[in-house]
Design a protein around this motif. Structure first.
Motif, PDB file in Angstrom:
ATOM      1  N   THR A  67       0.793  -1.267  -0.112  1.00  0.00           N
ATOM      2  CA  THR A  67       0.068  -0.127   0.140  1.00  0.00           C
ATOM      3  C   THR A  67       1.090   1.273   0.103  1.00  0.00           C
ATOM      4  N   GLY A  68       2.128   1.210   0.667  1.00  0.00           N
ATOM      5  CA  GLY A  68       2.824   2.451   0.662  1.00  0.00           C
ATOM      6  C   GLY A  68       3.686   2.622  -0.622  1.00  0.00           C
ATOM      7  N   ARG A  69       4.283   3.592  -0.686  1.00  0.00           N
ATOM      8  CA  ARG A  69       5.049   3.970  -2.033  1.00  0.00           C
ATOM      9  C   ARG A  69       6.432   3.256  -1.970  1.00  0.00           C
ATOM     10  N   MET A  70       6.895   3.038  -3.182  1.00  0.00           N
ATOM     11  CA  MET A  70       8.192   2.367  -3.324  1.00  0.00           C
ATOM     12  C   MET A  70       9.155   3.054  -2.413  1.00  0.00           C
ATOM     13  N   GLY A  71       9.863   2.217  -1.643  1.00  0.00           N
ATOM     14  CA  GLY A  71      10.954   2.573  -0.659  1.00  0.00           C
ATOM     15  C   GLY A  71      10.213   2.958   0.845  1.00  0.00           C
ATOM     16  N   ASP A  72       9.095   3.040   0.745  1.00  0.00           N
ATOM     17  CA  ASP A  72       8.473   3.356   2.186  1.00  0.00           C
ATOM     18  C   ASP A  72       8.418   1.934   3.142  1.00  0.00           C
ATOM     19  N   GLY A  73       9.039   2.160   4.093  1.00  0.00           N
ATOM     20  CA  GLY A  73       9.196   0.918   4.994  1.00  0.00           C
ATOM     21  C   GLY A  73       8.076   0.672   5.538  1.00  0.00           C
ATOM     22  N   TRP A  74       7.018   1.518   5.326  1.00  0.00           N
ATOM     23  CA  TRP A  74       5.535   1.228   6.224  1.00  0.00           C
ATOM     24  C   TRP A  74       4.961   0.837   4.841  1.00  0.00           C
ATOM     25  N   ALA A  75       5.186  -0.404   4.315  1.00  0.00           N
ATOM     26  CA  ALA A  75       4.789  -1.009   2.927  1.00  0.00           C
ATOM     27  C   ALA A  75       3.274  -1.398   2.779  1.00  0.00           C
ATOM     28  N   TYR A  76       2.975  -1.865   3.911  1.00  0.00           N
ATOM     29  CA  TYR A  76       1.452  -2.113   4.079  1.00  0.00           C
ATOM     30  C   TYR A  76       0.847  -1.658   5.699  1.00  0.00           C
ATOM     31  N   THR A  77      -0.114  -0.701   5.402  1.00  0.00           N
ATOM     32  CA  THR A  77      -0.582  -0.129   6.586  1.00  0.00           C
ATOM     33  C   THR A  77      -2.007  -0.390   6.470  1.00  0.00           C
ATOM     34  N   TYR A  78      -2.610  -0.843   7.793  1.00  0.00           N
ATOM     35  CA  TYR A  78      -3.858  -1.188   7.687  1.00  0.00           C
ATOM     36  C   TYR A  78      -4.947  -0.216   7.372  1.00  0.00           C
ATOM     37  N   GLN A  88       7.522  -8.898  -3.437  1.00  0.00           N
ATOM     38  CA  GLN A  88       8.320  -9.796  -2.840  1.00  0.00           C
ATOM     39  C   GLN A  88       9.175  -9.017  -1.862  1.00  0.00           C
ATOM     40  N   THR A  89       9.065  -9.471  -0.458  1.00  0.00           N
ATOM     41  CA  THR A  89       9.895  -8.698   0.412  1.00  0.00           C
ATOM     42  C   THR A  89      10.457  -9.333   1.309  1.00  0.00           C
ATOM     43  N   HIS A  90      11.716  -8.564   1.904  1.00  0.00           N
ATOM     44  CA  HIS A  90      12.468  -9.386   2.811  1.00  0.00           C
ATOM     45  C   HIS A  90      12.925  -8.490   4.023  1.00  0.00           C
ATOM     46  N   GLN A  91      11.778  -7.556   4.256  1.00  0.00           N
ATOM     47  CA  GLN A  91      11.979  -6.572   5.287  1.00  0.00           C
ATOM     48  C   GLN A  91      11.804  -7.184   6.726  1.00  0.00           C
ATOM     49  N   PRO A  92      12.602  -7.022   7.344  1.00  0.00           N
ATOM     50  CA  PRO A  92      12.520  -7.210   8.899  1.00  0.00           C
ATOM     51  C   PRO A  92      11.572  -6.227   9.866  1.00  0.00           C
ATOM     52  N   SER A  93      11.792  -5.030   9.413  1.00  0.00           N
ATOM     53  CA  SER A  93      10.784  -4.111  10.259  1.00  0.00           C
ATOM     54  C   SER A  93      11.086  -2.623   9.288  1.00  0.00           C
ATOM     55  N   PRO A  94      10.109  -1.889   9.446  1.00  0.00           N
ATOM     56  CA  PRO A  94       9.929  -0.751   8.681  1.00  0.00           C
ATOM     57  C   PRO A  94      11.116   0.367   8.875  1.00  0.00           C
ATOM     58  N   TRP A  95      11.819  -0.030  10.156  1.00  0.00           N
ATOM     59  CA  TRP A  95      13.047   1.069  10.480  1.00  0.00           C
ATOM     60  C   TRP A  95      14.297   0.501   9.760  1.00  0.00           C
ATOM     61  N   MET A  96      14.254  -0.756   9.670  1.00  0.00           N
ATOM     62  CA  MET A  96      15.474  -1.435   8.718  1.00  0.00           C
ATOM     63  C   MET A  96      15.098  -1.288   7.043  1.00  0.00           C
ATOM     64  N   ASN A  97      13.819  -1.330   6.775  1.00  0.00           N
ATOM     65  CA  ASN A  97      13.415  -1.488   5.479  1.00  0.00           C
ATOM     66  C   ASN A  97      13.766  -2.563   4.750  1.00  0.00           C
ATOM     67  N   ASP A  98      13.611  -2.569   3.531  1.00  0.00           N
ATOM     68  CA  ASP A  98      13.691  -3.803   2.669  1.00  0.00           C
ATOM     69  C   ASP A  98      14.813  -3.948   1.872  1.00  0.00           C
ATOM     70  N   TYR A  99      15.048  -5.143   1.078  1.00  0.00           N
ATOM     71  CA  TYR A  99      16.072  -5.397   0.182  1.00  0.00           C
ATOM     72  C   TYR A  99      15.944  -6.254  -0.568  1.00  0.00           C
ATOM     73  N   GLY A 100      16.078  -6.526  -1.980  1.00  0.00           N
ATOM     74  CA  GLY A 100      15.851  -7.287  -2.814  1.00  0.00           C
ATOM     75  C   GLY A 100      14.447  -7.529  -3.234  1.00  0.00           C
ATOM     76  N   GLN A 101      13.525  -6.447  -3.455  1.00  0.00           N
ATOM     77  CA  GLN A 101      12.363  -6.235  -3.543  1.00  0.00           C
ATOM     78  C   GLN A 101      11.820  -6.261  -4.706  1.00  0.00           C
ATOM     79  N   PHE A 102      10.845  -6.599  -5.544  1.00  0.00           N
ATOM     80  CA  PHE A 102       9.984  -6.330  -6.797  1.00  0.00           C
ATOM     81  C   PHE A 102       8.568  -6.386  -6.538  1.00  0.00           C
ATOM     82  N   ALA A 103       8.136  -6.022  -7.542  1.00  0.00           N
ATOM     83  CA  ALA A 103       6.427  -5.977  -7.240  1.00  0.00           C
ATOM     84  C   ALA A 103       5.667  -6.342  -8.646  1.00  0.00           C
TER      85      ALA A 103
END
Length: 763
Positions: A67-78, A88-103
């Protein structure tokens, strides 16, 4: 009006009755999981900071609606109402953000690649979110999307309307990416490099998608610009759109996989699906979850308690994720985020030991020792490849948080009986940490020279969070001491770490009865505000960190003047108002706000440093206070709802706290054999251990009213201690709690019942 009021009253009664109904033995635990628990979050207030991870337990790849913009750690918010893609995500938390992602995103009408233009309204009423299956209706495109995962691959199913302009977007995101359309094979390949750090220069996540329908439209994009006539593009922001004509209700299937190793390995990872239909992938994923969740079967809780338990258990089985792959020769291999090479052996990532040493890794040692042995092998590989143990890995070394808590991770695993990996190399690694600063603040020990010389990290040497570092180093030194004894290291070495484990004493201020920063000359910091967050402490204040003496609570009790003073000090945490001083941060950080609104005084359960504190009453002869506050915390701070956590969930740590606490015991001090007793939440829990033995926890008189422990029996024999042995639990058997509505102020009050403390150890 009177009739309407009556009907509304009846509705409320029925609703409350249903939510309060007790659940018998759970046979399909995954159906109690709410993957949206914790997703109603934002940077200023975390109710979990989670996202719906559609994945297998510890899977290398997760999938999520974005739901969030590209690069936003809050990638899905209710609270969001539009979906931009399925990532496809490997994000452990929004503060760490993501890596290796594509949509990936299905679209109808004109071709739209831009994430804002392709976004579609959706409703949670038309969303099904399970760990093993996701489905949502995209209103703007009249398309239903479904996802079913494997560890490194997934099946997508798009149900389109009748149209000659159905399409699917593949967005490899910015920061360097590549896509290539291969029409003759209904295939798209490519890679993404987008990351938030912790990777070498050659980092890529290679992906492959295979459709079951030929393309009638094919375009590649360089940013927002179409590359006419081209079938491939390498750019800062590459992507592709493929299209087809569809009948009403026509289903387009897509198989997708990825690899951190090579395009060929990505295709090999696609064999996890093989010829399985979408329904078969769903059923296999569901079975995988039920196998793991079903290792703990609970009975006798309310529907909401059961949902909360299994939702927390689900979160406890996601991280650290597998970062290894199986090559063509069926060998375990991994791409190393530490040196960029492809090497043999296991590797796991996306966990911060500052959080997870407390209960997540002890949970793995109890329930999944073979898996954690693989994780220990992964730590050996990480050390050999990067020269340091990763205190926060995502996927490689990240410069965040403090301490050398890897010592706890290593020691607790070995002391709990895990074997089959190179413990001597890991011991070498923790020794290196104990004498050296690392290449970044979060690796090794910042301030180690001062710590080893003075017995503390000084307040006035421009090392932030110095008191927290001192306390965490002292606990880490205790775990090294324990491991050194087990490995029969030289006595002088054992004694060195025994002595250093007592360094916590150097920061205790008798005038306030609290831990306090200390200057090089031995004077305490001035001025001192125990409500000041940060500064000498990490994401907390002195009231939170004073209890970070996991290994020597009796020593801390002695410093405070005895059990009575100690219990009064513990009580104060809950009776103090939720006041705070945020001046170190310059604003109210979310952890402060979460404490403030919880209505539990200065108790800050939403962050890790104080989560063990409630159990410390057991060391001072007041175990009934532990029992009271454990139930209060579970009742008030956890719900199976989008706002169901009271702070960051943090890679399974906060969830594992709930799982342990609901079972009735908790690992206050990893590196020892003991779990400290609380009080179980359920009438019965049946735990199937990895060795095949069953551990049954019975509390037949348990209820909301009967929250206090009257007596404990282990295998039918009275158990007077305030703790249980790990070694004994591994033998299986029965632990029976007799519960009552009022405190039993005789049981567990004698020193002989108290859990381990270093000061009581006979050496």
């Amino acid at each position: 009006m009177r009739t309407s009021s009556f009907l509304f009253f009846v509705f409320l009664v029925i609703t409350r009755t249903v939510s309060a109904q007790t659940v018998g033995q759970v046979t399909d635990p995954v159906e109690y999981v709410n993957v949206l628990m914790g997703t109603d979050s934002k940077p200023s207030l975390s109710n979990g900071n989670t996202y719906p991870a559609i994945a297998l337990p510890w899977g290398m790849n997760f999938w999520m609606p974005q739901t969030g913009r590209m690069g936003d750690g809050w990638a899905y918010t209710y609270a969001a109402n539009k979906i931009r893609g399925f990532k496809q995500t490997h994000q452990p938390s929004p503060w760490m953000n993501d890596y290796g992602q594509f949509a990936i995103m299905p679209v109808t009408g004109k071709i739209r690649f831009d994430e804002n233009e392709r976004a579609s309204w959706f409703s949670h009423k038309a969303e099904i979110a399970k760990p093993y299956y996701y489905k949502v209706y995209l209103a703007d495109h009249n398309v239903t999307t479904e996802i079913a995962p494997t560890e490194r691959a997934a099946r997508f199913r798009f149900t389109f309307p009748q149209t000659d302009s159905a399409s699917v977007v593949i967005d490899a995101l910015d920061k360097g990416s590549f896509v290539k359309i291969i029409p003759g094979e209904n295939k798209i390949i490519g890679y993404t490099t987008k990351n938030s750090g912790g990777v070498p220069d050659n980092f890529k996540n290679y992906f492959v998608l295979i459709f079951d329908k030929p393309f009638t439209v094919r375009q590649v994009f360089n940013g927002k610009k179409t590359e006419n006539q081209a079938l491939e593009v390498q750019a800062d922001h590459a992507g592709a759109v493929v299209g087809f004509k569809t009948r009403k209700g026509e289903v387009v299937n897509v198989r997708v996989a990825s690899s951190f190793i090579s395009p060929e390995q990505a295709e090999l990872n696609l064999t996890e699906i093989g010829s399985d239909s979408f329904e078969t992938v769903v059923q296999k994923a569901k079975a995988a979850w039920n196998q793991e969740l079903g290792r703990i079967k609970i009975e006798g809780g309310t529907v909401d308690q059961t949902r909360t338990f299994y939702s927390c258990l689900y979160r406890s089985l996601l991280f650290p994720r597998k970062f290894y792959e199986i090559d063509a020769a069926k060998k375990v291999v991994h791409y190393s985020p530490y040196n960029g090479k492809v090497l043999p052996g296991y590797l796991f990532t996306d966990t911060g030991f500052w959080d997870t040493f407390r209960s997540l890794f002890p949970f793995l040692n109890l329930m999944y020792p073979s898996l954690n042995a693989q994780m220990q092998e992964g730590l050996v590989n990480a050390y050999n490849e990067g020269g340091w143990l990763p205190e926060w890995a995502s996927p490689g070394l990240r410069n965040t948080m403090i301490g050398s808590n890897s010592a706890s991770i290593v020691a607790d695993a070995y002391l709990k009986g895990l074997r089959g990996y190179d413990i001597n190399t890991l011991y070498e690694a923790v020794l290196k940490n104990s004498e050296n600063e690392g290449p970044m603040d979060a690796v090794g020990r910042r301030g180690v020279k001062e710590y080893n010389k003075l017995g503390y990290v000084p307040y006035d040497v421009k090392i932030n969070e110095n008191a927290a570092r001192t306390l965490e180093y002292a606990y880490a030194d205790f775990t090294i001491y324990q491991l050194a004894k087990a490995l029969k290291r030289p006595q002088a070495e054992i004694d060195r770490f025994a002595q250093r484990s007592q360094n916590y004493r150097n920061l205790f201020d008798p005038a306030t009865g609290l831990m306090r920063g200390k200057n090089q000359d031995g004077t305490f910091q001035k001025p001192f505000n125990p409500f000041k967050w940060g500064d000498a402490f990490t994401e907390g204040n002195s009231w939170h960190y004073t209890w970070s003496v996991f290994h020597d609570v009796q020593g801390l009790i002695g410093l405070m003047g005895g059990p009575k003073n100690f219990v009064a000090k513990l009580d104060s945490v809950f009776t103090l108002p939720p006041v705070f001083d945020e001046s170190y941060y310059g604003s109210v950080i979310h952890e402060i706000r979460e404490m403030q609104i919880a209505d539990m005084g200065n108790y800050a359960h939403g962050n890790q440093p104080i989560q063990h504190m409630i159990y410390l009453y057991n060391y001072a002869g007041a175990p009934w206070k532990t029992q009271y506050w454990i139930r209060e915390t579970m009742n008030r701070l956890y719900l199976p709802t989008p706002d169901g956590y009271c702070g960051d969930e943090d890679n399974g740590q906060t969830s594992a706290w709930y799982v342990f606490s609901a079972l009735g015991f908790y690992p206050v001090c990893p590196g020892t054999d003991q779990y400290v007793l609380g009080a179980p939440l359920f009438k019965k829990a049946t735990i199937t251990l990895e060795n095949g033995k069953k551990l049954v926890i019975n509390a037949p008189t348990n209820s909301e009213k009967n929250r206090y422990v009257d007596a404990v029996r282990v295998n039918g024999k009275p158990h007077a201690a305030n703790w249980l042995s790990h070694r004994a639990l591994l033998q299986g058997g029965t632990v029976e709690f007799t519960m009552r509505p009022t405190p039993n102020q005789q049981r567990g009050t004698q020193p002989s019942a108290f859990p381990y403390s270093f000061s009581n150890e006979k050496r």
